[in-house]
Structure formats: structure tokens, C-alpha cells
Design an enzyme around this catalytic site. Structure first.
Site, PDB file in Angstrom:
ATOM      1  CG  ASP B 106      -1.867   1.207   1.247  1.00 26.33           C
ATOM      2  OD1 ASP B 106      -2.121   1.792   0.169  1.00 26.33           O
ATOM      3  OD2 ASP B 106      -2.318   1.587   2.332  1.00 26.33           O
ATOM      4  CG  ASN B 148      -6.700   2.858  11.851  1.00 29.35           C
ATOM      5  OD1 ASN B 148      -7.435   2.948  12.827  1.00 29.35           O
ATOM      6  ND2 ASN B 148      -6.933   2.043  10.835  1.00 29.35           N
ATOM      7  CD  GLN B 214      -2.945  -1.073   4.804  1.00 27.41           C
ATOM      8  OE1 GLN B 214      -4.104  -0.726   4.652  1.00 27.41           O
ATOM      9  NE2 GLN B 214      -1.935  -0.456   4.234  1.00 27.41           N
ATOM     10  NE  ARG B 244      -0.750  13.475   4.499  1.00 28.18           N
ATOM     11  CZ  ARG B 244      -1.158  12.254   4.163  1.00 28.18           C
ATOM     12  NH1 ARG B 244      -0.501  11.196   4.603  1.00 28.18           N
ATOM     13  NH2 ARG B 244      -2.201  12.083   3.390  1.00 28.18           N
ATOM     14  CG  ASP B 246      -2.389   7.789   6.305  1.00 29.27           C
ATOM     15  OD1 ASP B 246      -2.396   8.604   5.369  1.00 29.27           O
ATOM     16  OD2 ASP B 246      -2.904   6.649   6.248  1.00 29.27           O
ATOM     17  CE1 TYR B 250     -12.457   6.075   8.719  1.00 30.86           C
ATOM     18  CE2 TYR B 250     -10.202   6.792   8.293  1.00 30.86           C
ATOM     19  CZ  TYR B 250     -11.542   6.758   7.939  1.00 30.86           C
ATOM     20  OH  TYR B 250     -11.962   7.415   6.817  1.00 30.86           O
ATOM     21  CD  GLU B 288      -5.250  11.082   4.854  1.00 28.83           C
ATOM     22  OE1 GLU B 288      -5.400  10.784   3.682  1.00 28.83           O
ATOM     23  OE2 GLU B 288      -5.633  10.342   5.783  1.00 28.83           O
ATOM     24  CG  HIS B 357       1.213  10.884  -2.397  1.00 26.08           C
ATOM     25  ND1 HIS B 357       1.089  11.822  -1.386  1.00 26.08           N
ATOM     26  CD2 HIS B 357       0.588   9.780  -1.945  1.00 26.08           C
ATOM     27  CE1 HIS B 357       0.439  11.286  -0.370  1.00 26.08           C
ATOM     28  NE2 HIS B 357       0.121  10.051  -0.679  1.00 26.08           N
ATOM     29  CG  ASP B 358      -3.195   9.768  -2.478  1.00 23.36           C
ATOM     30  OD1 ASP B 358      -2.484   8.807  -2.815  1.00 23.36           O
ATOM     31  OD2 ASP B 358      -3.576   9.967  -1.317  1.00 23.36           O
TER      32      ASP B 358
END
Lengths: 453, 599
Positions: B106, B148, B214, B244, B246, B250, B288, B357-358
Site C-alpha cells: 500500500d 491506525n 493492514q 502527518r 494518516d 478511525y 489527514e 501523490h494521490d
């Protein structure tokens, strides 16, 4: 200056006779005035500068209200607003003076009931003071002043006794929680006859007129070689749809607040007779319209056959792209004074909401074609441009109607007979207006009438 | 030395010979983890507690920037070698997507050891060297940290599945059934059918909000919270300037909720912030959370004390609207989203970007707007990816220099700290024929030499081919040639960063949009104390006039910021400006000066 306001203004009458005909809001522009009579005058603020309020009557019986500033010395910026000398002082149009307009804002904020003028905030509204005032540029029949980024104050130049349609409809819509109008903030009334003299509302500092939005899109389209209206980046259909929804929402709120009714053959017949009457007058003036007369009369008469009657309610009354603002939270309708050409008592009548729809549809047509005024459909290049502009108009008229229908108060396109008659009636009025004022543009309404044939 | 046993917790790491988590196991079953003391520490960056509010960020993929050892993949030493360039350009902080040990299923966001560097990028000491060299040049560095979840190759997970009763048995969210938390949506609907996956080793289901490889960490377990805080401390001790964070919404799960943005998730973020404030002042946390600004603000924490969670958060919906506004020649897409953006705590700052980058994410637009964006900016179906568009800035706007400048000027002047994406400063292109989001992750184009000067390796060995088309290829678009040409986009960008750095109003100032009757012109004031900057942008390709109501600044003189030219003084009347197509102005509004007086 004199401490007696009436006397002070009366001593200006000769200057006013010369000054009034040059004002945009003055009805009898450019005509010689034989008399100006001061009906009343009030000192709103003394000192230097001082602020006077006056109501005058001119020789044709029309009444106007004035805000007059008086200074010992005139600033450079106020030279253009000079009316006349008052002893050693200078009298001038006060709406151009930020210092005096700050006084006006204080009156709106704190309220006052002196000298026959009643200044009153709307219930529950707090007014911020100390904001910089500036006059709004071009206006036809009134004068408006903007305060900071907060308020706009409209001075009704020709006050009419009784209820003020603009104020009443705004209040009704605000009560209904409408997001499509500017919140009423304060009202100035004549304590005697109850005429509304001024109206302050929330100002949308970030707003743009619908006309500017629409014509930006048309410009984008015409700059492309041959893309269709739906293919260019500046496509306006989504905005037109949202605008339709906003208008329908306003209609629904007005009907819910102030009622609606169905009128039968009598009222319908009267309305159709009026359309014929307007057409008679224009035919006499514009011969080019004659070839369309039978079609127009047939379209008007078809309305008589609407057996189920016609729904009427309070509507905007003079809706076009110049009466709607795009704000960062959506479309807002402004100026609910009604059709400027009608008499004040006529404006108060309930009318079909399709009148507003027709006005907006005609406005899309104007937006599409205004860049091409004077183009000749016979040349190849012009024909291509006219065709593409017409495509823009069709696309956005249709999107407007679809957006209108989405609110659930009915799809205007389902009422073809009525909508067609209203649009043609409007176009006939436009022919007369353009014939008199902008002959190059007369082709726009004429083409619409031709297409309807 | 013992023979590696396939059930060893570090067996899946592939880090033999490199310090890593699980090298040894203590008698009570705990994994030995590398400690910050084992590595070099970078010198500190110059102290400035509010640096992130004024900073220009530069997102750089380690893999894509510069290859120091000729293996076809960029690395930390290679990046360090290019710091002079980045200093010259004028960026203040590098944002590196994850460079941790990872099976790379990923893009490195599947971290298998928080305390080791992906070997192809280098070592922890290489990172420490990069950081030291960056700080020497006044450049800060932040990186991504995934709180997460971990990769299923992480030794914690291997221990957890093999020893349910061991110290790591409760590190993940295990269940005998797969029916708990039914209200939590499945995020990667294309690949996953459930948030639960059965593990045959442990004989139970484990919880995962993202890919099934994950597993989510179990934040109910206080030891997990402590372990993750120690991961923060590990990198902060080495000297990193921030993270940052991520996928922050969650962390916790709760029955009867959608398991997003739960109060306890915020409690844990407050703990992270406290570690930073107490132990590492001046470092930052950037959230993020791809949500609407009104929802994202909660990740700044309590506004009454200036914010006590993340210092920064990305403003996602602004970016697609900048594109939409230019296409529609209307300021409203931008004006609307800014009007809907709530105020943020005094210590907080937005991060804003044009590209990263996304893909260009279109989650924060309506369906109608998304269709519009696809039609306008993704004319080929291959340009689309997930809910977005996989393109770089230059090709998105048809390589139009005027629009590149306008877009960059907007990015640098709208409220928030701008994040540049590597290569956009020279107008690099993309390769939509590469898989997934790789279209925008090709090698940085340094020169017209082999492999764009990115690597000395055999071209076939590059991790991705360099862009080679006639318009955007490295022969045409590269740093070297633009360095040698002062009218290049690169030099222009550098000048704009310089101008921006001279005015704190851009970073710290408040924002007031100035209305005008022209819908194609977006004008606003940025104001910080006496520093007042007026920005006027023409979103139309045609020249436009605009009348601005500036009478609050009656008597002041606008001075154009790039050239220092004094414009006519502001008076009571509307201030008239004319702008060329896609033109823009930045002015400083200065108190009136007599002609000839020095500024």
C-alpha cells in the site's frame, strides 16, 4: 445656515429646478421644470456638515424625497454633487457624503421619531455602526448607499403612501425563513401618511448580478470555434437550474405566507385585453411588428380558453437576470417593488408566478444575444454565432425550468399556453422599449417573436 | 547466530542484519525494539514555534527524487544531495510519504516496522543525516505516520496471532465473530468485502478499516497507546519536525457508531499533542482527514486554548474548486468553499495544495461537480482513478504557462500553508499508462541526461520510466535547463516563494474576500498587523476589468510585490484594475508615500 429647514430648502428651489432634471432617478429627465414646491423639510443633524431631509413636489405633481447636505466648504469629491449655495454654505446631494451617511446609519441603528420621520429597526436586529458608507453606482429610480460589508440602504425617491411592496414582501419571505432574500434590517417611514421612505437590508458584499454571471458564460461560448453550449467550460446550465429552484422557492414561500387563489374567466379576460392593448400601442409605433400580429393575437386569445382558471399569488413582478444575485450561499432575489411601468395600486395585485418565469426566460434570451446585437443572420459567420447563442439560450431556459420544477410547485413547461402568452407579451414590451432607446437591440425581441411564430 | 525460523516474529520483515523490532525476545515475551539512542541525532532546526504557519511545504517522494547508489530507486542519501536545490528554491519544509520498513502493498502506508527504514531507501542513520543536512539549511522535515494500523508483517501482529496470551495478544482487534461494528462502512469497496478477516493462525477474526493486510491496532489497550507514543518519541528524538498523521478518524471502535471521529480518538490525539508540547515543543502534527472543513476542524481540538490536537490539517475541497473556478471562469466555486470553511483555533493552520501523490480527489464535490470535473479534466478514461483524476498540474491545465502561474499564485496566497508537489515547479508531466497512481510518481527530471539525471542505472532498472514524451519529457522539461533560463517556470516559482516569505500576511494574516461585480475576478485581502496584501486574480482567459471597493484604505498606495511598482493611490471611488487573461496581482497596501521616497 438657517435653523429653519423648510426655509432653507425653499431658498434652494431655483437651484433644484436646474439640478433635478439631470438626476437619473428623476422621472421627467431633461425637461424644463417650471416649479418646485417644498412640501416638508427636517433637520436630521446640525453642525457642519448638516443633514436635511426634504420632500418636494414638482410641477407635474410628482413628489420626490431629497437628502441634502450643507457644508461651509465643499470637498473636491463632493463638487459633482453640488446643488446650490445656501448663504455662505454649500448645499449638495448628501448620499455622496460618507460623513453624513454615517449619521444616517446611526439613526437606523438607534431609532428615532422626530420631525415626522420614524426610523425603526426590524424586530430582533442589531445594527453595527461606524461603517464606511459609499453610494452605489448606477440606479434607475432610487438611490442606494452601502455601509461597510454589512448593509445596503435604499432611498425611495418617489415615496408612495400606504404599504410598501418591497418591504412587505421581504418581511413575509424573511418570516418564512427564506434564504433567497436579503434580511430586512430597518425602515424609515413618514409618520404622517405612512409612506416608506427608506429600507435597509443586509448587503451581500460578495455577490454578483445574474446578468454578469450569464454573460460571462456566453462570452466563453462564443470564444470557442464550434463547441456546443454544454461542452464549454463556462457552461451555465447548473447555475440556471439553481436559479430556477431559488425562484420557485420564493414563489412557494410567498404563496404560503400571503396566500394564493385561482382566478376565473373575468380576470383572465381582463389580462388578455391588456395584452392586446399593449400590442395595439406598439404596433402603431413599430411597423416591423405587423407581420406577427395575427400570431401574437392568437397566442394571447388562447389564454381565454384556460377553463380551469389561473393560479395567482404575490410574485416578484419584475424578474430578470439583473434582479438576482449570486452569493456564496446561492441565489438571492432583490427589489420586490414590482413592474416599474405599472401604477402603484396595480403592483399590489396578485399575478401568475409564470409572469416571473417568463421574465427570466426572456432575460436568458437577452443574455445570449446581447453580444451579437446588430449581427445579420444572413451572413454565414453571423448565422453560426446566432445559432450557437440561441442554443445557449435554449439550454439555460430549459435548465431554469427544470430547476423550478424540482421544488414541486409545478413545471412551467407544462403550462405552454400561459407561458407563451406571457413571454410574447413581454417581448412586445421589449420591442417598444428597444425601438425607443436602443434601436440596435430591437432585433433581439423581434427574433424571439419570429421564432415563436 | 540462529537459523531464521518462519514463526519468528520478525520473519516477514526481511531486515536481517539491520536493527529492527523483534530482533530478540525477552524472557517475558516482549520484543526488543531499536532505541533512538542507538542512532545519530540531527542538529536542531532554528527555533520558531509558529514556523508551520509561514512555511511552504514541498512533498517529495524519496523513491522518485534522486538515486545515490545507482539501483534505479531514489533514496535518502540521494535526497540529501539535492537539499541545496531545495534551499535555492526556497521551500521551508519537506513532507516525505512513509519511508519505513514495509512490504509495499500500500505504497509504504503498510508499515511493518515503525523503527526501521525501508532498506532500498537507506537506514535510520541515513535519515538522520538527511535531517541534519536539512536543518543546517533551515529546512524542516516531516513524514507520514500511520497510527491506525500496521502491516500484517509487523512483528507485533505476528506475535499477536501466534501468542494470544502473550504481551501482544491484545494489540489488535480480535473477535470470534465477524459481525461486530456493523455500522462501520467499508472504505476500500473495490477490494474488500468486510472489515473483518479470519486469521487461521489464531483462529479468530481481526478488524481492519483498510486493506485486509493492514490490521487495525487496538487502542482500547493502554499498552498500544504507550507503544505508539513511543514511536513518536523515537523519531522526535532523532530530530524529525513533525508527522502527518494518516487516517486519524478511525483509531477507536464503538458498537452502534460508524466508528469514525469517536470522542476517544480525539482523547488519544490530545495525548499525542501533549507529548509534543511537553517534550518536543516546536514540532507539529498534521491531520489527514479527508472530510469537509466543518468536520475536520474538530481535529484541531479545543479552540479556547488555541487547539490541543493537531496543529495542521489538509483542506481537501479547496483544490478541485480552484480547477473548477478557472474552467467556469467564475470565482464562486472558490468563494463558496472558503465561505463554508469555519474559523480555526489560533494555533492551527490549514495545509492547502494543488496536487499531491494521490489522485486529484473528488470526494469533496457533489456528483454533478464530479461529472463536470471528469468531463473537463479527465477526457481519457485512463486519467481517472478511484474517485479522482490521476494527473499532474501542468497537463491538467494543458501546459498553459499563464494558468500555471495563476494557480500557483492562488496556492501561495489563499489562507493556509501551501504544499508544492515535487516536479510541479518545473511543470513536469505524467504518464497515465502507468498503473494505479504511479502516473504522477515518475522520476524527478534533473537534466536531459540518461534517466533524466535521476539515476546512473540501466534505464530498464528504474522503478518507473522517466517521462519521455516530446512535450513533458526530460529532454524538454528539466531542472538544469530551467536553472539556466531566468524566464523559466522554475525561476518564476522561486521568485514567488521569495516574495511570499517577505510578507507574514500570507501565512499569518486573516482573509477577507472583496466582492466585485465581475464574477471572473477573485480578489481578497490578507492582513497581519500592518502588513496588508491585496490579491487580485483573473480566472478568465480573457482580459477583465474590476472595480474594487478599497475606500477603507483611502490615501494608501498599492505597491506591486514582484516588481515594486507603485500603482495610483486609493481614493473614495472604486479602485479600477485591468487584468490580462489568467492574470493576477499581489499588492502591498502601504501608507501614502511621496513619489521618490524609499519604500
Amino acid at each position: 445656515m438657517s435653523t429653519r429647514p423648510l426655509h432653507a430648502v425653499a431658498s434652494l428651489t431655483d437651484d433644484l429646478r436646474a439640478w433635478l432634471p439631470a438626476q437619473r432617478w428623476f422621472a421627467a429627465k431633461g425637461r424644463e421644470l417650471s416649479s418646485v414646491r417644498v412640501e416638508r423639510a427636517t433637520l436630521l443633524s446640525g453642525g457642519d456638515p448638516a443633514l436635511l431631509h426634504a420632500v418636494i413636489e414638482v410641477d407635474d405633481g410628482e413628489r420626490y424625497q431629497l437628502l441634502i447636505g450643507v457644508r461651509d466648504e465643499l470637498t473636491d469629491q463632493l463638487h459633482a454633487s453640488f446643488i446650490g449655495k445656501l448663504g455662505e454654505s454649500f448645499a449638495y446631494e448628501a448620499t455622496q457624503d460618507p460623513e453624513l451617511m454615517a449619521v444616517l446609519l446611526d439613526l437606523l441603528a438607534h431609532g428615532s421619531d422626530e420631525g415626522g420621520l420614524r426610523w425603526e429597526r426590524e424586530p430582533g436586529v442589531e445594527v453595527v455602526t461606524g461603517l464606511r458608507a459609499r453610494p452605489v453606482g448606477v440606479e434607475q429610480s432610487n438611490t442606494s448607499v452601502v455601509f461597510g460589508y454589512h448593509y445596503i440602504f435604499k432611498l425611495f425617491r418617489r415615496p408612495v403612501p400606504g404599504k410598501n411592496r418591497d418591504v412587505e414582501l421581504h418581511r413575509a419571505l424573511f418570516r418564512a425563513g427564506s434564504k433567497q432574500v436579503a434580511e430586512p434590517v430597518a425602515v424609515v417611514e413618514d409618520g404622517g401618511e405612512g409612506a416608506v421612505l427608506g429600507f435597509a437590508q443586509r448587503y451581500f458584499a460578495d455577490a454578483v448580478e445574474g446578468w454578469a454571471m450569464a454573460t460571462a458564460s456566453v462570452r466563453d461560448l462564443l470564444a470557442e470555434g464550434d463547441l456546443h453550449a454544454g461542452e464549454v467550460g463556462g457552461d451555465f446550465a447548473a447555475e440556471a437550474g439553481r436559479l430556477g429552484t431559488a425562484v420557485a422557492q420564493v414563489h412557494a414561500d410567498l404563496a404560503a405566507q400571503l396566500g394564493a387563489e385561482t382566478v376565473g374567466a373575468d380576470r383572465i379576460g381582463g389580462a388578455v385585453d391588456q395584452m392586446h392593448g399593449r400590442l395595439d400601442a406598439v404596433l402603431a409605433e413599430v411597423p416591423a411588428l405587423a407581420e406577427h400580429e395575427p400570431m401574437l393575437r392568437a397566442a394571447f386569445d388562447a389564454v381565454r380558453g384556460l377553463a380551469e382558471g389561473v393560479e395567482v399569488q404575490h410574485v416578484h413582478g419584475d424578474l430578470h437576470l439583473g434582479q438576482v444575485l449570486r452569493t456564496t450561499t446561492g441565489w438571492v432575489l432583490i427589489d420586490f417593488e414590482g413592474e416599474p411601468a405599472s401604477r402603484p395600486d396595480e403592483r399590489l395585485l396578485m399575478r401568475s408566478p409564470l409572469r416571473d418565469v417568463a421574465g427570466m426566460l426572456r432575460s436568458f434570451d437577452y443574455a445570449a444575444l446581447h453580444l451579437l446585437a446588430g449581427d445579420d443572420a444572413d451572413t454565414q459567420a453571423d448565422h453560426q454565432r446566432l445559432t450557437r447563442a440561441a442554443e445557449w439560450a435554449d439550454r439555460n431556459r430549459s435548465a431554469f425550468c427544470a430547476g423550478y420544477a424540482a421544488v414541486g410547485v409545478g413545471d412551467p413547461r407544462a403550462q405552454t399556453v400561459l407561458l407563451r402568452a406571457f413571454e410574447l407579451d413581454k417581448a412586445v414590451y421589449e420591442v417598444a422599449y428597444e425601438h425607443r432607446n436602443r434601436p440596435d437591440w430591437v432585433g433581439i425581441p423581434l427574433a424571439a417573436i419570429r421564432r415563436a411564430g | 547466530m540462529t537459523v531464521q525460523d518462519s514463526t519468528a516474529p520478525d520473519a516477514a520483515l526481511g531486515l536481517a542484519g539491520i536493527p529492527h523490532t523483534g530482533e530478540a525476545v525477552t524472557a517475558d515475551g516482549h520484543l526488543t525494539e531499536p532505541q533512538a539512542e542507538d542512532f545519530n541525532h540531527a542538529r536542531s532546526a532554528p527555533p520558531d514555534p509558529q514556523w508551520y504557519k509561514n512555511a511552504v511545504f514541498y512533498e517529495v517522494l524519496v523513491r522518485a527524487f534522486n538515486d545515490s547508489d545507482g539501483n534505479g530507486t531514489g533514496d535518502l542519501r540521494g535526497l540529501a544531495d539535492k537539499l541545496d536545490y531545495l534551499q535555492w528554491l526556497g521551500v521551508d519544509c519537506l513532507w516525505l510519504p512513509p519511508f519505513y520498513a514495509s512490504p509495499l502493498r500500500d505504497g509504504g502506508y503498510d508499515i511493518s516496522d515503525f523503527r526501521a527504514v525501508l532498506p532500498e531507501f537507506g537506514t535510520v542513520d541515513d535519515f538522520s543525516y538527511l535531517l541534519d543536512q536539512a536543518h543546517k539549511r533551515g529546512i524542516r522535515v516531516i513524514t507520514d505516520l500511520v497510527l491506525n494500523h500496521t502491516s500484517d508483517a509487523h512483528p507485533w501482529f505476528q506475535e499477536s496471532r501466534q501468542h494470544p496470551d502473550g504481551p501482544y495478544g491484545d494489540y489488535y482487534v480480535w473477535s470470534d465473530t465477524d459481525d461486530r461494528y456493523p455500522d462501520a462502512r467499508i472504505i476500500f469497496v473495490d477490494t474488500e468485502t468486510s472489515n473483518w478477516t479470519y486469521d487461521p493462525v489464531r483462529g479468530q477474526f481481526y478488524w481492519h478499516r483498510f486493506f485486509s493486510h493492514q490490521p487495525d491496532l487496538n487502542y482500547e489497550n493502554p499498552e498500544v497507546q504507550e507503544a505508539m507514543l513511543d514511536v513518536l518519541r523515537f523519531w522526535l528524538d532523532i530530530g524529525i519536525d513533525g508527522f502527518r498523521l494518516d487516517a486519524v478518524p478511525y483509531l477507536f471502535e464503538e458498537e452502534g457508531t460508524n466508528c469514525e471521529n469517536l470522542p476517544r480518538t480525539h482523547e488519544f490525539l490530545k495525548r499525542c499533542r501533549k507529548v509534543v508540547d511537553d517534550e518536543y515543543p516546536g514540532r507539529v502534527l498534521l491531520a489527514e482527514a479527508n472530510q469537509w472543513p466543518a468536520d475536520v476542524v474538530q481535529y484541531f481540538g479545543d479552540p479556547s486554548i488555541g487547539g490541543d490536537e493537531c496543529h495542521m490539517a489538509f483542506h481537501f475541497p479547496l483544490m478541485p474548486r480552484i480547477f473548477m473556478a478557472a474552467r467556469r471562469e467564475s470565482r464562486f466555486p472558490i468563494s463558496e468553499i472558503l465561505a463554508q470553511t469555519p474559523s480555526i483555533p489560533s494555533g492551527a493552520q490549514w495545509g492547502i495544495f494543488l496536487r499531491n501523490h494521490d489522485e486529484l480527489t473528488l470526494e469533496m464535490v457533489t456528483d454533478e461537480e464530479r461529472d463536470y470535473m471528469y468531463a473537463e479534466y479527465a477526457k481519457d478514461p485512463r486519467m481517472k482513478a478511484n474517485i479522482g483524476i490521476r494527473r499532474r498540474l501542468a497537463p491538467l491545465i494543458d501546459n498553459d504557462r499563464n494558468q500555471q502561474e495563476l494557480f500557483t499564485a492562488l496556492l501561495l496566497s489563499l489562507p493556509g500553508s501551501p504544499v508544492l508537489y515535487y516536479g510541479d515547479e518545473i511543470g513536469m508531466g505524467d504518464n497515465i499508462w502507468l498503473g494505479d497512481r504511479d502516473a504522477v510518481r515518475t522520476p524527478m527530471q534533473w537534466s536531459p541526461d540518461r534517466n533524466a539525471g535521476f539515476s546512473r542505472c540501466d534505464p530498464g532498472r528504474l522503478y518507473l520510466p522517466a517521462i519521455a514524451d516530446p512535450v513533458y519529457g526530460f529532454q524538454a522539461v528539466n531542472v538544469e535547463s530551467q536553472m539556466n533560463n531566468t524566464s523559466s517556470l522554475l525561476h518564476w516559482t522561486r521568485r514567488m516563494l521569495q516574495v511570499r516569505s517577505e510578507h507574514q500576511a500570507f501565512g499569518l494574516g486573516d482573509f477577507t474576500e472583496l466582492g466585485s461585480s465581475n464574477p471572473s475576478v477573485l480578489a481578497y485581502l490578507r492582513r497581519h498587523g500592518d502588513d496588508v496584501v491585496l490579491c487580485v486574480n483573473n480566472l478568465s482567459r480573457f482580459p477583465q476589468p474590476v472595480e474594487l471597493h478599497l475606500s477603507d484604505h483611502d490615501g494608501c498606495v498599492p505597491v506591486e510585490l514582484t516588481g515594486g511598482v507603485r500603482f495610483p493611490a486609493i481614493g473614495e471611488l472604486p479602485y479600477l484594475l485591468t487584468l490580462p487573461g489568467h492574470g493576477f496581482y499581489w499588492f502591498q497596501i502601504t501608507a501614502h508615500l511621496e513619489e521618490g521616497e524609499p519604500l
